[in-house]
Design an enzyme around this catalytic site. Structure first.
Site, mmCIF file in Angstrom:
data_model
loop_
_atom_site.group_PDB
_atom_site.id
_atom_site.type_symbol
_atom_site.label_atom_id
_atom_site.label_comp_id
_atom_site.label_asym_id
_atom_site.label_seq_id
_atom_site.Cartn_x
_atom_site.Cartn_y
_atom_site.Cartn_z
ATOM 1 N N ASP A 24 -86.437 3.107 13.411
ATOM 2 C CA ASP A 24 -86.023 1.908 12.667
ATOM 3 C C ASP A 24 -84.857 2.245 11.722
ATOM 4 O OD1 ASP A 24 -85.801 -0.663 11.783
ATOM 5 O OD2 ASP A 24 -87.662 -0.703 10.644
ATOM 6 N N PRO A 59 -83.756 -4.821 3.095
ATOM 7 C CA PRO A 59 -84.780 -3.845 3.465
ATOM 8 C C PRO A 59 -84.274 -2.871 4.521
ATOM 9 C CG PRO A 59 -85.134 -5.895 4.636
ATOM 10 C CD PRO A 59 -83.934 -6.120 3.748
ATOM 11 N N HIS A 117 -77.747 0.353 5.296
ATOM 12 C CA HIS A 117 -77.226 -0.696 4.403
ATOM 13 C C HIS A 117 -76.256 -0.065 3.421
ATOM 14 C CE1 HIS A 117 -79.819 -3.897 5.803
ATOM 15 N NE2 HIS A 117 -80.876 -3.096 5.720
HETATM 16 O O1 DOR Z 1 -86.532 -2.937 6.924
HETATM 17 C C1 DOR Z 1 -86.052 -3.441 7.927
HETATM 18 N N1 DOR Z 1 -84.723 -3.466 8.125
HETATM 19 N N2 DOR Z 1 -86.871 -3.961 8.824
HETATM 20 C C2 DOR Z 1 -86.399 -4.648 9.883
HETATM 21 O O2 DOR Z 1 -87.177 -5.092 10.680
HETATM 22 C C3 DOR Z 1 -84.954 -4.917 10.026
HETATM 23 C C4 DOR Z 1 -84.174 -3.862 9.378
HETATM 24 C C5 DOR Z 1 -82.706 -4.192 9.234
HETATM 25 O O3 DOR Z 1 -82.128 -4.727 10.154
HETATM 26 O O4 DOR Z 1 -82.145 -3.841 8.203
HETATM 27 ZN ZN ZN Z 2 -88.436 -4.697 12.268
#
Ligand code: DOR
Ligand code: ZN
Length: 423
Positions: free
Chosen positions: A305, A322, A309
């Site tokens: 995952d 997130p 960012h």
């Molecule tokens: O924390 C997350 N960030 N969870 C997700 O499902 C998407 C992801 C994102 O795209 O930044």
């Molecule tokens: Zn996710």
């Protein structure tokens, strides 16, 4: 391309149950043989003494942000970070701008990745048009364009009728439907609902938000015969739900994000917004249960995952985007569990190679003669720190920034070509 021989390493291949000091010969991008003391005068040699030689890692959950959000990551920087983490294949998530809901976007990504030439990037298409949860995307056309899975990741698919239709299609198409399970009426905040959220006065995403959708999707998989893949499982009850429905014969697989195997909700106190991720870091007992489920097979694979960012998006916890980067930290996190005796090294590698390959139905994740030569060579004891010098992602959002890690990739080989070498 000259022949390549990897000499004197400890070869571990879960697909063949091999754990042995043995040489490996690669010719024309393919694994030719695994034998003791291979001698080929004209071959290039990699000295792997003291190192572990494994199939190239496969990540079925990575956000590469291209097209549209290249200020966070792009296909090239994401692939650089991936090969430094030992990955040779990635499935990239479709929450790009535009999203991967049209064949041309999937084709664009594959061709960009091809010209970067570091690791294989397989797109996941969206389940619904624009990830809006209102109307199914043209899944057949997306499959035709190379999509190996479907997900609206980042947003859950809330509409049960659409989820049922998608799973019915999955049964015909033999492509998994992956869901980000969090009921969006309950998961409206930023961190786990519990002691830490009370202490810090932060908005919450309770575990039941995740468990409800996880259970719904397992039930729908049970009735439709479709393949549901539960993304980033984090809760104690979620493990039991998956275990129960697998036992009933439903086609369910699930993944865990390595950060959920290491970190808990308390991390937010020190790391702030860098510890914010959806679904959130949970309690210690959830973490314990996830580790048990890794060992007993309830959890099928590890998926990073990787969610880059920009620092400006990681200010106040309640306003932050997130996600955590994770391609370069997955191996050290798993090796820590191996050192603690929680899982075997063979199992750790199975979770990174053979199992993810099986979930998306690709012929990778094995060192059998005749297989594509995708190989990761790592030093399980090498200490290092993720910092400005070592990080290859464009972003740096992880609570592990600046922390000492143990276990480092030394070489990554893709189709017989060295695509990463630690200097
Ligand atoms: O924390 C997350 N960030 N969870 C997700 O499902 C998407 C992801 C994102 O795209 O930044
Ligand atoms: Zn996710």
């Amino acid at each position: 391309m000259p022949k390549l021989i990897i000499k004197g390493g400890r070869v571990l291949d879960p697909s063949q149950g091999i754990d042995e000091e043995i040489d490996l010969c690669i010719d024309k991008g393919v694994i030719k043989r695994l034998e003791k003391d291979i001698l080929e005068p004209e071959a290039e040699i990699i000295d792997a003494q003291g190192l572990i030689v494994a199939p190239g890692f496969i990540d079925i959950h990575a956000h590469l942000r291209e097209p549209g959000q290249e200020y966070k990551e792009d296909i090239e920087s994401g692939c650089r970070s991936a090969v430094a983490g030992g990955y040779t294949t990635l499935v990239c998530m479709p929450n790009t701008e535009p999203p991967i809901d049209k064949p041309w976007v999937a084709r664009y990504i594959e061709s960009r990745a091809c010209s970067v030439g570091l690791c294989k990037v397989l797109p996941a298409g969206t389940i619904t048009e624009g990830r809006k949860g209102k109307k199914l995307a043209d899944l057949w056309a997306l499959k035709e364009a190379g999509c190996v899975a479907f997900t609206d990741d980042g947003s859950p698919l809330m509409d049960s009728s659409l989820m049922k239709k998608a799973l019915e299609l999955s049964a015909q198409m033999e492509v998994p439907i992956m869901n980000h399970c969090e009921d969006d009426r309950l998961a409206v905040g930023s961190i786990n609902e519990g002691e830490v959220s009370s202490l810090l006065g932060l908005s919450t995403r309770p575990p039941e938000a995740e468990d409800l959708l996880n259970a719904r999707d397992c039930i729908l998989a049970y009735y439709t015969g479709g393949h549901v893949h539960i993304q980033h499982l984090t809760t104690e009850l979620g493990v039991e739900i998956v275990r129960e429905f697998k036992a009933k014969g439903a086609k369910i697989t699930c993944e865990v994000n390595p950060n959920h195997l290491l970190l808990t909700e308390e991390e937010v106190i020190g790391a702030g917004a860098n510890a914010r991720v959806n679904p959130p870091l949970r309690r210690k007992r959830d973490r314990e249960k996830l580790i048990e489920a890794l060992a007993d097979g309830t959890i099928d694979c590890v998926a990073t995952d990787h969610a880059p960012h920009h620092p400006s998006e990681k200010g106040l916890v309640d306003r932050a985007m997130p996600g955590m980067i994770g391609l370069q930290t997955a191996l050290p996190i798993l090796l820590e569990l191996v050192r603690e005796g929680r899982i075997s090294l063979m199992r750790a590698l199975e979770l990174l190679t053979l199992k993810p390959a099986q979930i998306i139905g690709i012929d990778r994740g094995s060192l059998k003669p005749g297989s594509a030569a995708d190989i990761t060579i790592f030093d399980a004891d090498r200490r290092w720190t993720l910092n400005e010098e070592t990080n290859l992602s464009k972003s740096r959002n992880t609570p592990l920034w600046g922390r000492e890690l143990v276990g480092r990739v030394i070489y990554t080989i893709k189709d017989g070509r060295i695509v990463y070498k630690l200097h």
